[in-house]
Structures are given as structure tokens and as C-alpha cells.
Write an enzyme that holds these catalytic residues in place. Sequence first.
Site, PDB file in Angstrom:
ATOM      1  N   GLY A  42       0.803  -1.227   0.000  1.00 41.62           N
ATOM      2  CA  GLY A  42       0.000   0.000   0.000  1.00 41.62           C
ATOM      3  C   GLY A  42       0.831   1.270   0.000  1.00 41.62           C
ATOM      4  O   GLY A  42       0.315   2.355  -0.237  1.00 41.62           O
ATOM      5  N   GLY A 184       5.611  25.140   5.795  1.00 44.79           N
ATOM      6  CA  GLY A 184       5.107  24.794   4.470  1.00 44.79           C
ATOM      7  C   GLY A 184       3.593  24.866   4.411  1.00 44.79           C
ATOM      8  O   GLY A 184       2.893  24.088   5.074  1.00 44.79           O
ATOM      9  N   GLY A 186       1.595  24.002   2.116  1.00 43.93           N
ATOM     10  CA  GLY A 186       1.111  23.171   1.010  1.00 43.93           C
ATOM     11  C   GLY A 186       0.031  22.218   1.498  1.00 43.93           C
ATOM     12  O   GLY A 186      -0.613  22.453   2.524  1.00 43.93           O
ATOM     13  N   GLU A 207       5.004  29.929   5.565  1.00 44.77           N
ATOM     14  CA  GLU A 207       5.127  29.596   4.140  1.00 44.77           C
ATOM     15  C   GLU A 207       6.137  30.535   3.484  1.00 44.77           C
ATOM     16  O   GLU A 207       6.075  31.748   3.646  1.00 44.77           O
ATOM     17  CB  GLU A 207       3.738  29.697   3.458  1.00 44.77           C
ATOM     18  N   ARG A 277       8.080  16.610  -1.004  1.00 45.59           N
ATOM     19  CA  ARG A 277       8.665  15.274  -0.972  1.00 45.59           C
ATOM     20  C   ARG A 277       9.638  15.127  -2.143  1.00 45.59           C
ATOM     21  O   ARG A 277       9.563  15.884  -3.104  1.00 45.59           O
ATOM     22  CB  ARG A 277       7.546  14.204  -1.055  1.00 45.59           C
ATOM     23  N   ALA A 324      -1.579   9.781  -5.520  1.00 44.95           N
ATOM     24  CA  ALA A 324      -1.841   8.349  -5.607  1.00 44.95           C
ATOM     25  C   ALA A 324      -2.572   7.988  -6.904  1.00 44.95           C
ATOM     26  O   ALA A 324      -2.273   6.964  -7.526  1.00 44.95           O
ATOM     27  CB  ALA A 324      -2.660   7.907  -4.400  1.00 44.95           C
ATOM     28  N   HIS A 448     -31.509  18.136  -8.019  1.00 48.19           N
ATOM     29  CA  HIS A 448     -31.764  19.196  -7.049  1.00 48.19           C
ATOM     30  C   HIS A 448     -32.315  18.581  -5.763  1.00 48.19           C
ATOM     31  O   HIS A 448     -33.184  17.710  -5.829  1.00 48.19           O
ATOM     32  CB  HIS A 448     -32.796  20.181  -7.612  1.00 48.19           C
TER      33      HIS A 448
HETATM   34  P1  FAD Z   1       4.756   5.069  -2.498  1.00 51.99           P
HETATM   35  O1  FAD Z   1       3.359   5.052  -2.081  1.00 51.99           O
HETATM   36  O2  FAD Z   1       5.727   5.896  -1.734  1.00 51.99           O
HETATM   37  O3  FAD Z   1       5.227   3.547  -2.496  1.00 51.99           O
HETATM   38  C1  FAD Z   1       6.523   3.162  -2.739  1.00 51.99           C
HETATM   39  C2  FAD Z   1       6.785   1.892  -1.956  1.00 51.99           C
HETATM   40  O4  FAD Z   1       8.020   1.352  -2.407  1.00 51.99           O
HETATM   41  C3  FAD Z   1       6.937   2.116  -0.459  1.00 51.99           C
HETATM   42  O5  FAD Z   1       6.038   1.285   0.233  1.00 51.99           O
HETATM   43  C4  FAD Z   1       8.389   1.742  -0.161  1.00 51.99           C
HETATM   44  O6  FAD Z   1       8.536   1.088   1.090  1.00 51.99           O
HETATM   45  C5  FAD Z   1       8.696   0.797  -1.310  1.00 51.99           C
HETATM   46  N1  FAD Z   1      10.116   0.746  -1.690  1.00 51.99           N
HETATM   47  C6  FAD Z   1      10.958   1.772  -1.937  1.00 51.99           C
HETATM   48  N2  FAD Z   1      12.160   1.321  -2.329  1.00 51.99           N
HETATM   49  C7  FAD Z   1      12.068  -0.031  -2.317  1.00 51.99           C
HETATM   50  C8  FAD Z   1      12.980  -1.069  -2.616  1.00 51.99           C
HETATM   51  N3  FAD Z   1      14.227  -0.818  -3.034  1.00 51.99           N
HETATM   52  N4  FAD Z   1      12.549  -2.346  -2.477  1.00 51.99           N
HETATM   53  C9  FAD Z   1      11.287  -2.635  -2.059  1.00 51.99           C
HETATM   54  N5  FAD Z   1      10.392  -1.680  -1.773  1.00 51.99           N
HETATM   55  C10 FAD Z   1      10.777  -0.408  -1.912  1.00 51.99           C
HETATM   56  N6  FAD Z   1      -2.039  11.484  -2.667  1.00 51.99           N
HETATM   57  C11 FAD Z   1      -3.313  11.565  -3.082  1.00 51.99           C
HETATM   58  O7  FAD Z   1      -3.588  11.352  -4.268  1.00 51.99           O
HETATM   59  N7  FAD Z   1      -4.338  11.867  -2.226  1.00 51.99           N
HETATM   60  C12 FAD Z   1      -4.099  12.115  -0.923  1.00 51.99           C
HETATM   61  O8  FAD Z   1      -5.032  12.381  -0.165  1.00 51.99           O
HETATM   62  C13 FAD Z   1      -2.775  12.051  -0.443  1.00 51.99           C
HETATM   63  N8  FAD Z   1      -2.500  12.276   0.851  1.00 51.99           N
HETATM   64  C14 FAD Z   1      -1.221  12.180   1.281  1.00 51.99           C
HETATM   65  C15 FAD Z   1      -0.949  12.455   2.621  1.00 51.99           C
HETATM   66  C16 FAD Z   1       0.339  12.377   3.094  1.00 51.99           C
HETATM   67  C17 FAD Z   1       0.599  12.660   4.556  1.00 51.99           C
HETATM   68  C18 FAD Z   1       1.405  12.006   2.225  1.00 51.99           C
HETATM   69  C19 FAD Z   1       2.809  11.893   2.736  1.00 51.99           C
HETATM   70  C20 FAD Z   1       1.149  11.744   0.892  1.00 51.99           C
HETATM   71  C21 FAD Z   1      -0.156  11.844   0.408  1.00 51.99           C
HETATM   72  N9  FAD Z   1      -0.461  11.603  -0.931  1.00 51.99           N
HETATM   73  C22 FAD Z   1      -1.746  11.719  -1.369  1.00 51.99           C
HETATM   74  C23 FAD Z   1       0.579  11.249  -1.914  1.00 51.99           C
HETATM   75  C24 FAD Z   1       0.571   9.723  -2.168  1.00 51.99           C
HETATM   76  O9  FAD Z   1       0.747   9.054  -0.953  1.00 51.99           O
HETATM   77  C25 FAD Z   1       1.690   9.366  -3.150  1.00 51.99           C
HETATM   78  O10 FAD Z   1       1.577  10.155  -4.313  1.00 51.99           O
HETATM   79  C26 FAD Z   1       1.593   7.899  -3.536  1.00 51.99           C
HETATM   80  O11 FAD Z   1       1.700   7.077  -2.405  1.00 51.99           O
HETATM   81  C27 FAD Z   1       2.695   7.554  -4.538  1.00 51.99           C
HETATM   82  O12 FAD Z   1       2.630   6.200  -4.842  1.00 51.99           O
HETATM   83  P2  FAD Z   1       3.952   5.380  -5.260  1.00 51.99           P
HETATM   84  O13 FAD Z   1       3.535   3.976  -5.397  1.00 51.99           O
HETATM   85  O14 FAD Z   1       4.638   6.075  -6.370  1.00 51.99           O
HETATM   86  O15 FAD Z   1       4.925   5.532  -4.010  1.00 51.99           O
HETATM   87  P1  NAI Z   2       3.715  20.783  -1.190  1.00 49.91           P
HETATM   88  O1  NAI Z   2       4.615  20.902  -2.344  1.00 49.91           O
HETATM   89  O2  NAI Z   2       2.268  20.634  -1.372  1.00 49.91           O
HETATM   90  O3  NAI Z   2       3.874  22.074  -0.253  1.00 49.91           O
HETATM   91  C1  NAI Z   2       5.098  22.465   0.260  1.00 49.91           C
HETATM   92  C2  NAI Z   2       4.982  23.919   0.639  1.00 49.91           C
HETATM   93  O4  NAI Z   2       6.134  24.269   1.383  1.00 49.91           O
HETATM   94  C3  NAI Z   2       4.911  24.859  -0.566  1.00 49.91           C
HETATM   95  O5  NAI Z   2       3.874  25.763  -0.374  1.00 49.91           O
HETATM   96  C4  NAI Z   2       6.283  25.522  -0.564  1.00 49.91           C
HETATM   97  O6  NAI Z   2       6.254  26.828  -1.109  1.00 49.91           O
HETATM   98  C5  NAI Z   2       6.599  25.514   0.903  1.00 49.91           C
HETATM   99  N1  NAI Z   2       8.018  25.564   1.227  1.00 49.91           N
HETATM  100  C6  NAI Z   2       9.049  24.972   0.588  1.00 49.91           C
HETATM  101  N2  NAI Z   2      10.206  25.216   1.228  1.00 49.91           N
HETATM  102  C7  NAI Z   2       9.889  25.962   2.319  1.00 49.91           C
HETATM  103  C8  NAI Z   2      10.644  26.519   3.386  1.00 49.91           C
HETATM  104  N3  NAI Z   2      11.958  26.328   3.471  1.00 49.91           N
HETATM  105  N4  NAI Z   2       9.995  27.230   4.320  1.00 49.91           N
HETATM  106  C9  NAI Z   2       8.637  27.424   4.251  1.00 49.91           C
HETATM  107  N5  NAI Z   2       7.882  26.912   3.263  1.00 49.91           N
HETATM  108  C10 NAI Z   2       8.499  26.188   2.315  1.00 49.91           C
HETATM  109  O7  NAI Z   2       4.341  19.603  -0.301  1.00 49.91           O
HETATM  110  P2  NAI Z   2       3.752  18.829   0.944  1.00 49.91           P
HETATM  111  O8  NAI Z   2       2.637  19.569   1.560  1.00 49.91           O
HETATM  112  O9  NAI Z   2       4.932  18.472   1.774  1.00 49.91           O
HETATM  113  O10 NAI Z   2       3.178  17.524   0.280  1.00 49.91           O
HETATM  114  C11 NAI Z   2       4.049  16.654  -0.468  1.00 49.91           C
HETATM  115  C12 NAI Z   2       3.309  15.978  -1.562  1.00 49.91           C
HETATM  116  O11 NAI Z   2       2.387  15.045  -1.052  1.00 49.91           O
HETATM  117  C13 NAI Z   2       2.538  16.961  -2.403  1.00 49.91           C
HETATM  118  O12 NAI Z   2       3.254  17.173  -3.579  1.00 49.91           O
HETATM  119  C14 NAI Z   2       1.232  16.315  -2.689  1.00 49.91           C
HETATM  120  O13 NAI Z   2       1.190  15.974  -4.022  1.00 49.91           O
HETATM  121  C15 NAI Z   2       1.211  15.060  -1.833  1.00 49.91           C
HETATM  122  N6  NAI Z   2       0.053  15.133  -0.963  1.00 49.91           N
HETATM  123  C16 NAI Z   2      -1.191  15.139  -1.519  1.00 49.91           C
HETATM  124  C17 NAI Z   2      -2.305  15.258  -0.754  1.00 49.91           C
HETATM  125  C18 NAI Z   2      -3.629  15.313  -1.409  1.00 49.91           C
HETATM  126  O14 NAI Z   2      -3.722  14.991  -2.572  1.00 49.91           O
HETATM  127  N7  NAI Z   2      -4.682  15.691  -0.712  1.00 49.91           N
HETATM  128  C19 NAI Z   2      -2.231  15.335   0.700  1.00 49.91           C
HETATM  129  C20 NAI Z   2      -0.879  15.365   1.185  1.00 49.91           C
HETATM  130  C21 NAI Z   2       0.191  15.240   0.368  1.00 49.91           C
END
Ligand code: FAD
Ligand code: NAI
Length: 469
Positions: A42, A184, A186, A207, A277, A324, A448
Amino acid sequence: MTTSYDIVIIGGGPAGYNAAIRAGQLGLKSACIEMRDDENYGGTCLNVGCIPSKALLHASELFEAAQNDFAGLGIKTTGLKLDLPQMLKQKEEAVSGLTKGIDYLLKKNKADQYLGKGAIIDPNTVQVTDKKGKTQNLKTKNIIIATGSEVMPLPGVEIDEKRIVSSTGALTLSSVPKHMVVIGGGVIGLELGSVWRRLGAKVTVVEFLDKILPPMDNEVSKQFQRILKKQGMDFKLSTKVTGVEKLKSKLKVKIEPAKGGESDIIECDNVLVAIGRRPYTQGLGLENVGVAMDKRGFIETNHFATNVAGIYATGDCIHGPMLAHKAEDDAVACVEIIAGKAGHVNYDLVPNVVYTYPEVASVGRTEEELKTSGIAYKVGKFSFAANSRAKTNHETDGFVKVLADSQTDKILGVHIVGVGGGELIAEAVAVMEFGGASEDIARTCHAHPTRSEAVRQAAMGVEGWTMQS
Ligand code: FAD
Ligand code: NAI
């Protein structure tokens, strides 16, 4: 022992497990390797991202509504109290339920699961090293790298996941901080900042840029910031953090104007570092095979193919939004290409949703982008204050904005601030995927009373015939 596969997938997140599912559907034999210590599939999404954050957003939203809104709806509550351990437990249950679901889907699609770290030895061999250090080589025709991303560190601010936390630590705090500073403004900062503010923390968002949610339409960012401020969140825009000093009982966050100038100190109990990230490719053995990466560490791809034949990459570790659903779409298209089909992802139409209260949702171009590109456009806007369902539910904050080409009426962007925005945006994405015009939405019957009528009214506004305001 050597096993042979059509595809070996490294990483079990949305990019990895969806690739394994699609491979199974297309009759390709796959293996999916995952290295998480808890042995959960996951990825970030299910374990420490989308799912746990939404579980806390949902619960904390209800907690705040019970405090502020229930009485007005004629619901009396007495002795309302936060049970944080239970709130965290239900979040964990959401995670474990869904990760079990992934195991089921992998089995159903005959994907072999390997727990351990995957490394590429050569284009046809992936080595898995398990927790005990035991190695196993998998032979394969194709490799998909789906290793995702990790938290971007901030120099001078050391994350300990207890007092100075990343999103991962912010999902498991065992008590509500009195004051949390979020670095941040974001998506993560505003979502998890909202959770802890609702549960009782004072939250200050620092920010670097002059707006929150920088990639969003300016009007959306401004109105959304006003709404969050009204809810009690504090903002310090155009400000940078230069360091955090850890004292026994508090943290001292040093800030100064982004352009330089006099510094100041904010005292708090917790700091959440949420400045973005970065791709994660450590220990993958990319150097063994010469897979090309850009300066920021993203794997370079052309329709998911890297520069090395037979090695593909998808999800957060390649270019594009780190979401995701984008990772999932990458996975499907990549496997279809490997299977000889015409896999394709339309990156212009990946919706973006912030799951706050209200939600923010957008797809396509912002007004600022259209101006910069010199594209002539028309705007239709409709406020939720004039939408019957939103009014009835006392959820009137926000608006829908539709941007369409002046000449052709083709929809170029849709931006929503409003309760349920994350669901409403799907209509816009579908119409835009078919190259639809604002008139297509304006002349489509919408039930509606629903909030979706606000989308229709905004679309009507493009041609100047909004009827309900
Ligand atoms: P990941 O989900 O990071 O999966 C990669 C996997 O690879 C990991 O489990 C890792 O352990 C494994 N891995 C890495 N290297 C190796 C290796 N060498 N061998 C074996 N396994 C390995 N996105 C949304 O669309 N909606 C949201 O609401 C949302 N909320 C988020 C909230 C938070 C707090 C965070 C941090 C992210 C959020 N995201 C959200 C972003 C979303 O989680 C990622 O975009 C998504 O998980 C990316 O999928 P991925 O499979 O590319 O990577
Ligand atoms: P982000 O890119 O959304 O926001 C980071 C923020 O930090 C930006 O506004 C940037 O200008 C600011 N920033 C950068 N450097 C800084 C500094 N030194 N001091 C102060 N501010 C600074 O990144 P975030 O929130 O960490 O999320 C990471 C990724 O995870 C996003 O790219 C997003 O795609 C994904 N994510 C998606 C969610 C969703 O779809 N609902 C929920 C959470 C994460």
C-alpha cells in the site's frame, strides 16, 4: 532459487500494486517487492499518507462540528470529549483494513509478494534482501521501478518524529500540542495542520512564498486562506524558517522574511516539516545498470521507459504530480505498454484535492497560467452561498469557477472551494477528458438539491446566463 517473471515490480505502493493487478489481468506473471518494516503493501498512500490523514481529517471534522455546529442543528451534546487514543485507533483500523485488501488483490491477480529490499543487478535480475539479510534473485523480462518518494528534509531542522515531525509523526502524536508550527503551506501542512487545530492546537503556518497552496489558482488560494484564518489558523507568508532550537519544554522556531531581514522567534511544542517530498531511489542499484536521473533525483522516462531497455518507472519517483491516482494511472499505462497496448496518461487532467473543510479541488489550468500563455478565456463563477443544498446544510463557504476558451468554449480549468469539492471535481474531469465545453455542463440536468448544481451554475456563467444568483 531463481524464479522467472514477465514483470518484477519494486515497490508496493499505488504505482506498484496497481501495476501487479493490471499485469495479472493481462495474463502477465508478476512479482511485487515491498520493503516496509511492517510488511504492509500500500506504500506511503495507505500506510502513512492518503488514508491515515483522511481518517484523522474525517474524525476531527466531526469533533469540531459537534462542538460548533450541532447545537444549531438542534442536537444537544453534553460532556463532549476528545478520545485521542480511539481516534488514532480507528485510523489504524482504516489502514489495516485497506492494506489487507491489497494483499487480497495481489493474490487474486496471481502476483507473487516478496518482502524485502529490491535492487537491480542487471536488466533481467532483481535481488531481494529480506530483513535477516537473506538474498534471492528474481529473473524477469521487465522491471518496473515504483519506489515512490520520501519527506524533503529542511537543513537546520532535524526531524525526530516526536517533537519535530514529518507527516508520518504528525499522524501519530499521542497528545494535542498547545502550539504547532507548520513549515510549508502546502497540502500536507494545511491538511494535518487542520487536524490538530480542530483537536485544540494553536496552529501557525510558515510559508516561504506569498500564498498558500502555491500551484493553485490565486483566487482559490486567497479565499481558502481567509476561510482557514476564520477557523483560527495563523499564517506567516513570505517567511522562512532558519532553524529550530530544542529546549527541554519547548521549541524555538527562528523565522525571518523570505527575502531576508530581521529575524523573530515563535515558541511552540511541535513543528511539522511539510515542505514537499523527493523521489526515493536509494540502494536500488540504478548505477549498476546506468538508469538516468535528473538533477533532483527523479528517474527520467519516456512513456515510463527509462534509458535502459526493459526497465520502466512510475509514480512519485518520476516526473508529474506526486498523487496516488496519478501513480495508479502511471501503473496501468506502463503495464499496458509492456503488454503491447497503447497505454496513455493525460497529465493535463490529473485532479488535485485538498481534504480540508471545506475541500479545495482543481483540474486543468489556472487563470494565471492562461494569462501567462496568452490564451483568451471566459470565466463563470458561482458561490456556494447561493446553492440551495449548501445553504440548507449551513456549508456556504466557497465557490466554483469554470474557465473556458473564449473562442471554442472548451473547458480549460475548473476550481472549487467547497464542501464535497473532491467529489464534485470528477464531473469536470470527465467532461474535460471528452474535450467538452462549458455549455455541455450548463445544459446537463443536475439533481436538485445538490452541490453539483453550483458546478452547473458556474458553467452557465461562462456564457453569462447563471440563473440562481
Ligand atoms: P509510495 O506510495 O511511496 O510507495 C513506494 C513503496 O516502495 C513504499 O512502500 C516503499 O517502502 C517501497 N520501496 C521503496 N524502495 C524499495 C525497494 N528498493 N525495495 C522494495 N520496496 C521499496 N495522494 C493523493 O492522491 N491523495 C491524498 O489524499 C494524499 N494524501 C497524502 C498524505 C500524506 C501525509 C502524504 C505523505 C502523501 C499523500 N499523498 C496523497 C501522496 C501519495 O501518498 C503518493 O503520491 C503515492 O503514495 C505515490 O505512490 P507510489 O507507489 O509512487 O509511491
Ligand atoms: P507541497 O509541495 O504541497 O507544499 C510544500 C509547501 O512548502 C509549498 O507551499 C512551498 O512553497 C513551501 N516551502 C518549501 N520550502 C519551504 C521553506 N523552506 N519554508 C517554508 N515553506 C516552504 O508539499 P507537501 O505539503 O509536503 O506535500 C508533499 C506531496 O504530497 C505533495 O506534492 C502532494 O502531491 C502530496 N500530498 C497530496 C495530498 C492530497 O492529494 N490531498 C495530501 C498530502 C500530500
